[in-house]
Design a protein around this motif. Sequence first.
Motif, PDB file in Angstrom:
ATOM      1  N   TYR A  67      26.921  -5.929 -14.697  1.00 48.19           N
ATOM      2  CA  TYR A  67      25.837  -6.468 -13.872  1.00 48.19           C
ATOM      3  C   TYR A  67      26.349  -7.654 -13.035  1.00 48.19           C
ATOM      4  O   TYR A  67      26.118  -7.714 -11.825  1.00 48.19           O
ATOM      5  CB  TYR A  67      24.666  -6.896 -14.766  1.00 48.19           C
ATOM      6  CG  TYR A  67      23.673  -7.783 -14.068  1.00 48.19           C
ATOM      7  CD1 TYR A  67      22.839  -7.276 -13.072  1.00 48.19           C
ATOM      8  CD2 TYR A  67      23.596  -9.149 -14.364  1.00 48.19           C
ATOM      9  CE1 TYR A  67      21.941  -8.104 -12.394  1.00 48.19           C
ATOM     10  CE2 TYR A  67      22.707  -9.979 -13.704  1.00 48.19           C
ATOM     11  CZ  TYR A  67      21.891  -9.457 -12.718  1.00 48.19           C
ATOM     12  OH  TYR A  67      21.024 -10.279 -12.043  1.00 48.19           O
TER      13      TYR A  67
ATOM     14  N   GLU B 172      27.859  -4.399 -20.540  1.00 44.16           N
ATOM     15  CA  GLU B 172      26.740  -4.245 -19.592  1.00 44.16           C
ATOM     16  C   GLU B 172      26.557  -5.520 -18.767  1.00 44.16           C
ATOM     17  O   GLU B 172      26.331  -5.472 -17.562  1.00 44.16           O
ATOM     18  CB  GLU B 172      25.410  -3.955 -20.312  1.00 44.16           C
ATOM     19  CG  GLU B 172      25.347  -2.625 -21.027  1.00 44.16           C
ATOM     20  CD  GLU B 172      26.040  -2.662 -22.387  1.00 44.16           C
ATOM     21  OE1 GLU B 172      25.845  -3.637 -23.142  1.00 44.16           O
ATOM     22  OE2 GLU B 172      26.820  -1.727 -22.684  1.00 44.16           O
ATOM     23  N   THR B 173      26.650  -6.665 -19.426  1.00 38.05           N
ATOM     24  CA  THR B 173      26.439  -7.937 -18.717  1.00 38.05           C
ATOM     25  C   THR B 173      27.510  -8.124 -17.641  1.00 38.05           C
ATOM     26  O   THR B 173      27.196  -8.487 -16.502  1.00 38.05           O
ATOM     27  CB  THR B 173      26.500  -9.127 -19.709  1.00 38.05           C
ATOM     28  OG1 THR B 173      25.592  -8.863 -20.754  1.00 38.05           O
ATOM     29  CG2 THR B 173      26.156 -10.435 -19.035  1.00 38.05           C
TER      30      THR B 173
ATOM     31  N   SER C  50      28.419  -6.565 -10.157  1.00 36.07           N
ATOM     32  CA  SER C  50      27.652  -5.931  -9.076  1.00 36.07           C
ATOM     33  C   SER C  50      26.933  -7.000  -8.241  1.00 36.07           C
ATOM     34  O   SER C  50      26.842  -6.893  -7.022  1.00 36.07           O
ATOM     35  CB  SER C  50      26.671  -4.901  -9.633  1.00 36.07           C
ATOM     36  OG  SER C  50      25.615  -5.559 -10.294  1.00 36.07           O
TER      37      SER C  50
END
Lengths: 186, 172
Positions: A32, A28-29, A35
Amino acid sequence: MFIDKEGKLRKPVAYLADFEMFLPSCPETVKYWKSVCDKYGIIGLFPGEGGPIEPGENYWQRVFNHDYDWMKYCDFCIAQLDDWRGHECDSGTLFELGYFVALGLPSYGFYTGKKPMIERDIEKRLDKGIWYDKNGYMIEDRDYGFDNILALVKIADSFEEACKWARRDFDEQLVKAGYEPYKVEE
Amino acid sequence: MKKAKVYLSGPDRLKKNARELFEQYAALCEKYGFELLRYPDELFEASGSREDNERIARQRLQLLKNCDIIIADTADFRSYVEPYNEPAFELGAAFALGKKAYAYMPDTRVCAERYSGTKHLNDKGILVDENGISFEPGPLNLMLEYGVTAIVQGNLEDALKKASEDWQGGEQ
């Protein structure tokens, strides 16, 4: 966009030096971070990309070579400098950051905790106006919050801020060369 | 023969008697046929302005560029199994610059063995700490372990001795 050493206009590739690979939150990190990089016209490269590395002989040497190949490939570095197992940064991240700094490549860090070591949760004592840790090592304070050598790096409060700073620096270079700055879409 | 120049990296500059210590270290370098590159004296001070801080850091990077060999104290520091920040950073810089690099530490057992906190095997059978974080395979982070010429168990003198043997043996 930025102008590379061959004078080509392209997106800069950031080596994301980090300790996330050790954490369960890693996917997830990294998603992120990538992005955010994209938002600022940067390609974020996570060192684990291009894997997994096949198990077998000289496995760890090959892991090292894999990361080193990415380091050589990247244009600059953004490093995760948060505390790691104590009050120091992850040493592998620092090694990679030092590599980029020594080559004169743009280098940014981010630290999300309390910056000055003196304000962190560390056992310390005052002696003649100077703070020392419990083992007698001075806690230096040069209006910066990090060890002296890290003054060679721009350290932001968040990953996004580091990207923003990198974008600003690349834009400065673009404008100087007569190009439009990159348009960040909010 | 021209003496090889040594850059020392580690937390000893933060000790109260750092100036005296570095005098001793200069003599020790001399004993092994090396010349110690001296830090700017201001580095031994506890405080200073941000501008001075940057200037000193740039001077140190220049010293690192001028050295032939870096010798770094990578003993655990203010943490469980991590060295002081500066040697980790400076070993990376030295690697980029193609310098000979020696890390020394009193205990070169692998990180998991040195770790004094709680450890357990996770559901994949991997040894992790109390936060579920796995350990590096060697005594140091992988990048440091494979990015240095050698890791020496012992103190600065042991590292200087090893560096001197290598240097005289023509490994430079």
